[in-house]
Design an enzyme around this catalytic site. Structure first.
Site, PDB file in Angstrom:
ATOM      1  N   SER A  70       0.814  -1.218   0.000  1.00  0.00           N
ATOM      2  CA  SER A  70       0.000   0.000   0.000  1.00  0.00           C
ATOM      3  C   SER A  70       0.846   1.265   0.000  1.00  0.00           C
ATOM      4  CB  SER A  70      -0.941   0.028   1.213  1.00  0.00           C
ATOM      5  OG  SER A  70      -0.314   0.611   2.337  1.00  0.00           O
ATOM      6  N   VAL A  71       0.157   2.377  -0.247  1.00  0.00           N
ATOM      7  CA  VAL A  71       0.758   3.708  -0.224  1.00  0.00           C
ATOM      8  C   VAL A  71       1.309   4.053   1.157  1.00  0.00           C
ATOM      9  CG1 VAL A  71      -1.423   4.874   0.351  1.00  0.00           C
ATOM     10  CG2 VAL A  71       0.316   6.107  -0.960  1.00  0.00           C
ATOM     11  N   LYS A  72       0.790   3.405   2.191  1.00  0.00           N
ATOM     12  CA  LYS A  72       1.170   3.722   3.570  1.00  0.00           C
ATOM     13  C   LYS A  72       2.587   3.273   3.918  1.00  0.00           C
ATOM     14  CE  LYS A  72      -2.691   5.632   5.009  1.00  0.00           C
ATOM     15  NZ  LYS A  72      -2.761   6.990   5.543  1.00  0.00           N
ATOM     16  N   ASP A  73       3.182   2.421   3.081  1.00  0.00           N
ATOM     17  CA  ASP A  73       4.589   2.059   3.305  1.00  0.00           C
ATOM     18  C   ASP A  73       5.459   3.309   3.316  1.00  0.00           C
ATOM     19  OD1 ASP A  73       3.746  -0.547   3.228  1.00  0.00           O
ATOM     20  OD2 ASP A  73       4.860  -1.103   1.435  1.00  0.00           O
ATOM     21  N   THR A 211      -6.237   9.603   6.359  1.00  0.00           N
ATOM     22  CA  THR A 211      -5.514  10.511   7.255  1.00  0.00           C
ATOM     23  C   THR A 211      -5.225  11.833   6.530  1.00  0.00           C
ATOM     24  OG1 THR A 211      -3.325   9.728   6.562  1.00  0.00           O
ATOM     25  CG2 THR A 211      -4.379   8.571   8.400  1.00  0.00           C
TER      26      THR A 211
END
Length: 499
Positions: A70-73, A211
């Site tokens: 995911s982009v959250k990495d 977020t």
């Protein structure tokens, strides 16, 4: 400008310390998996834009191709690096704690595995089993919290994480909602990659808002270099992130799409750089995610469907030759038992029921001679009283009702055991803590068929049968299992397969 619940100045991203990779060459060897984060492909779509009669070129940023999916990495690694540089995190000693919808947790657990940290993730119960199992495989510890708990409730994942951070020695709450590294990671990497790929010429960028670090960070950088670009935020009904405020008016309380939408305004959100908001629903987001997979070959997650559906609406204003970029935040891996399942989609009426004319019973309506009556339990009962009622009823399931007889959930011994063994549960808690609130049901007024019930039984051990009374109160009247369905079929002297 408004960021969060009070008027405060947004982070000055331009003056922060920056980490920008060279994008015109790839490393032949990475020292560890964290160095493989970012530089994800930008892919031009071929089918969906044409089918939706869009004139512009549509590109998708494949963030599901990051190592953690995911982009959250990006933000997880950046927050860890920043905390280490400041001496806040000490490898082998510090404990990382984070409230998350799952993907930031996976990114942090990935970083913790590589850099030797204990990691505790506080996760709402709504989030998929696939996310939970991935976190566990990475060595993280998990604490689950009620999905319906408001962000300011002591039971919410945010408040539970804050409490743990105070109680556990050497614990650090990196706090993605308020950490400048959240938007900064996207200012330095995601936006730079988009601009590099399109030679600083992009007309619209569409991003799902969670977020809000992704959309805010990307927007700040792109507007510096390409001021004409329109930034579009995608926010589900049931969330309050969008503007103007009247867009957020909705009776939706819980939605299926994970990772976007909140009931508060994170510090990482800068609304002033977002030009337009699109509100989305599960009924359009989830089928669009399935289309991205089937028609474009992109193995993405549910919030990618939200972003893509929002992009289809927003990009209708673009002309031929203009460029729209859509960020696809996460991977199919997280949802194999959810929207990827046809039965799961059918049970929520997001996908039509398949026809099956070979089975004589498939299209027959469910009637009261097929299901078993269900025992009800007042919502005011204690867990011990509920267990005693379960034993007396010789049933595996009780329907919990309020004082008007409306079903509030189901009570099962299995769920009680799981909560006591794996969650923060105690028999001294109220019954509400042990109720299963997400369960499969059919409403008799809707004339459910046995085919519909059979498809639900493919993914659930039981189906609750309800019947709305004259004033619209949904009352439980029965419970149906595979055994009940098979007994009905065999009693009619025919085989289940119609032969």
């Amino acid at each position: 400008m408004e960021n969060g619940r009070t008027k405060t100045e947004y982070f000055n991203l331009k003056k922060m310390p920056h980490i920008v990779k060279a994008l015109d060459r790839n490393q032949k060897v990475h020292p560890n998996v964290l160095h493989a984060i970012g530089n994800t492909p930008l892919v031009k779509l071929s089918k969906i834009p044409k089918e939706e009669n869009l004139k512009c070129d549509v590109y998708v940023k494949c963030e599901f191709m990051n190592p953690g999916g995911s982009v959250k990495d990006r933000i997880a690694y950046r927050m860890v690096l920043d905390a280490e540089e400041k001496g806040i995190l000490i490898p082998g000693k510090s404990v990382i704690i984070e409230p998350t919808s799952g993907n930031t947790g996976i990114g942090l657990a990935l970083a913790a595995a590589v850099r030797a940290y204990r990691c505790i993730i506080v996760l709402p119960e709504k989030m998929s089993d696939e996310k939970v199992n991935t976190l566990l495989a990475l060595g993280a510890e998990i604490i689950r919290t009620p999905t319906e708990a408001a962000s300011e409730s002591p039971e919410s994942n945010i408040m539970v994480a804050r409490k743990l951070a105070k109680e556990i020695p050497n614990a650090i709450l990196l706090d993605q909602y308020n950490n400048v590294c959240n938007p900064l990671a996207h200012y330095d990497s995601t936006a730079e990659e988009i601009l590099w790929s399109l030679d600083d010429d992009v007309d619209m960028v569409v991003v799902g808002a969670g977020t809000c670090g992704t959309i805010s960070g990307v927007a700040h950088k792109i507007k510096e270099r390409c001021p004409k670009c329109v930034i579009v935020g995608v926010d589900p009904y049931g969330s309050i992130l969008a503007q103007p405020e009247e867009l957020n008016t909705s009776d939706v309380q819980v939605y299926e799409v994970e990772g976007i939408g909140y009931d508060f305004l994170p510090r990482a959100l800068d609304r002033k750089v977002i030009d337009k908001w699109i509100k989305t629903e599960d009924s359009t987001s989830l089928p669009m995610a399935r289309r991205l997979i089937k028609e474009e070959g992109l193995l993405c997650g549910s919030s990618s469907g939200s972003a893509m559906w929002g992009a289809v609406q927003a990009a209708k204003s673009l002309r031929e030759g203009q460029r729209c970029v859509v960020i696809l935040p996460d991977s199919i891996r997280n949802y194999m038992t959810k929207f990827i399942s046809d039965q799961w989609m059918e049970a929520r009426h997001f996908k039509p029921l398949p026809k099956n004319d070979k089975l004589w019973w498939w299209n027959q309506y469910l009637t009261e001679d097929i299901y078993q009556p269900v025992t009800t339990l007042p919502q005011s009962s204690s867990p011990c009283e509920a267990l005693n009622s379960l034993r007396k009823a010789s049933s595996k399931i009780l329907a919990v009702v309020n004082d008007k007889g409306s079903i509030q959930g189901v009570f099962t011994a299995d769920n009680v055991r799981r909560r006591l063994a794996n969650l923060t549960g105690s028999m001294a808690d109220t019954l509400d803590k042990f109720i299963v609130k997400k369960y499969y049901k059919v409403e008799l007024k809707n004339k459910p068929t046995l085919g519909e019930v059979s498809r639900i039984l493919d993914i659930s051990p039981y189906v609750v049968v309800t019947n709305k009374d004259s004033i619209g109160i949904q009352k439980p009247v029965g419970i149906l299992s595979s055994e009940d369905l098979l007994l009905y079929i065999s009693a009619n002297g025919k085989h289940a397969n119609g032969k």
